[in-house]
Design an enzyme around this catalytic site. Structure first.
Site, PDB file in Angstrom:
ATOM      1  N   TYR A 167       0.774  -1.063   0.013  1.00 62.94           N
ATOM      2  CA  TYR A 167       0.051  -0.140  -0.081  1.00 62.94           C
ATOM      3  C   TYR A 167       0.681   1.243   0.192  1.00 62.94           C
ATOM      4  O   TYR A 167       0.651   2.268  -0.783  1.00 62.94           O
ATOM      5  CB  TYR A 167      -0.943  -0.118   1.253  1.00 62.94           C
ATOM      6  CG  TYR A 167      -1.711   1.388   1.242  1.00 62.94           C
ATOM      7  CD1 TYR A 167      -2.916   1.311   0.511  1.00 62.94           C
ATOM      8  CD2 TYR A 167      -1.307   2.231   2.039  1.00 62.94           C
ATOM      9  CE1 TYR A 167      -3.640   2.481   0.873  1.00 62.94           C
ATOM     10  CE2 TYR A 167      -2.122   3.438   2.483  1.00 62.94           C
ATOM     11  CZ  TYR A 167      -3.211   3.459   1.748  1.00 62.94           C
ATOM     12  OH  TYR A 167      -4.014   4.621   1.743  1.00 62.94           O
ATOM     13  N   LYS A 185       1.240   4.146  -2.984  1.00 64.32           N
ATOM     14  CA  LYS A 185       0.835   5.480  -2.845  1.00 64.32           C
ATOM     15  C   LYS A 185       2.198   6.423  -2.999  1.00 64.32           C
ATOM     16  O   LYS A 185       1.952   7.610  -3.565  1.00 64.32           O
ATOM     17  CB  LYS A 185       0.418   5.925  -1.306  1.00 64.32           C
ATOM     18  CG  LYS A 185      -1.107   5.146  -1.381  1.00 64.32           C
ATOM     19  CD  LYS A 185      -2.028   5.956  -2.195  1.00 64.32           C
ATOM     20  CE  LYS A 185      -3.529   5.457  -2.005  1.00 64.32           C
ATOM     21  NZ  LYS A 185      -4.595   6.242  -2.627  1.00 64.32           N
TER      22      LYS A 185
END
Length: 249
Positions: free
Chosen positions: A155, A159
């Protein structure tokens, strides 16, 4: 940027921050193309904002579905001038404590939704957006793109990729399509289904959405939401401290 009267695409538009973005955009006089996987949630959102929300069921983890959507959405909504890439998924992964093979499907979904779909929608809709008198692409990243936490490495990586992609795309638009603003919305820890049971000091989805929309109205290339303003300062003064603070976040 005046949002009234615009047609605005919001991914993840029926849940969490996306639902609040949709609601507040409607309040500000916009038409919203709300993208999500759950037809029931999208239908309920449409019923709540009759005539102002236009639902579109798309699995952003499926590249073929994303490509088909890109090919169709501007025909149905020729006034589209703002894209908000908000959708995201997070999987807590311990690559030493679990079988990496069993984690791979979830990891690949994270990469597809969080990064590949953002790149595809931003670049696929850019030829249309640059023909508008003014337009914007808003990509939602996170403070974890500045300093990652150990429990969600993929994750955080996706990002960070969104943040870097957004900056580089902004450079291209500044040189060749100056009427298209490319904005990085750096999100704080928000109280949503994704963060249920984890973390402290969360802000509400309503506060997060309002911060993004207010930042768009004020202008600027980056919108720091909540405590990410402080994190930005810490990372400038002492990156080691920032990494230590977020490591177990």
């Amino acid at each position: 940027m005046n949002l009234a009267g615009r047609t605005i695409l919001v991914t993840g538009g029926a849940r969490g921050i996306g639902r609040e973005l949709t609601r507040q955009l409607v309040e500000r006089g916009a038409q919203v193309v709300a993208v999500g996987r759950d037809y029931g949630q999208l239908a309920a959102l449409e019923a709540e904002h009759r005539g102002r929300v236009h639902p579109w069921t798309v699995d952003l983890a499926n590249p073929d579905a994303v490509d088909a959507f890109i090919g169709e959405v501007t025909d149905r909504h020729p006034a589209l001038s703002v894209v908000i890439n908000n959708a995201g998924v997070q999987t807590l992964t311990d690559f030493l404590g679990a079988d990496p093979h069993s984690l791979r499907p979830a990891v690949r979904r994270e990469v597809a939704v969080n990064l590949d779909a953002v790149i595809a929608l931003s670049t696929g809709l850019l030829p249309h957006l640059r023909r508008q008198p003014s337009a914007a692409i808003v990509n939602v990243s996170t403070g974890l793109a500045l300093a990652p936490k150990q429990s969600a490495p993929v994750y955080c990586a996706t990002k960070a990729g969104v943040r870097t992609f957004t900056r580089a795309l902004r450079y291209q638009c500044q040189d060749a399509a100056p009427d298209v603003r490319v904005i990085d919305a750096v999100m704080a820890l928000v109280d949503t289904d994704m963060t249920h049971g984890r973390g402290r000091g969360k802000i509400s989805a309503s506060q997060a959405a309002a911060a993004v929309l207010d930042g768009m109205r004020r202008g600027g290339d980056e919108i720091y939401v909540g405590r990410t303003k402080l994190l930005r300062t810490i990372m400038r003064l002492s990156p080691t401290l920032g990494y230590r603070v977020l490591r177990n976040g």
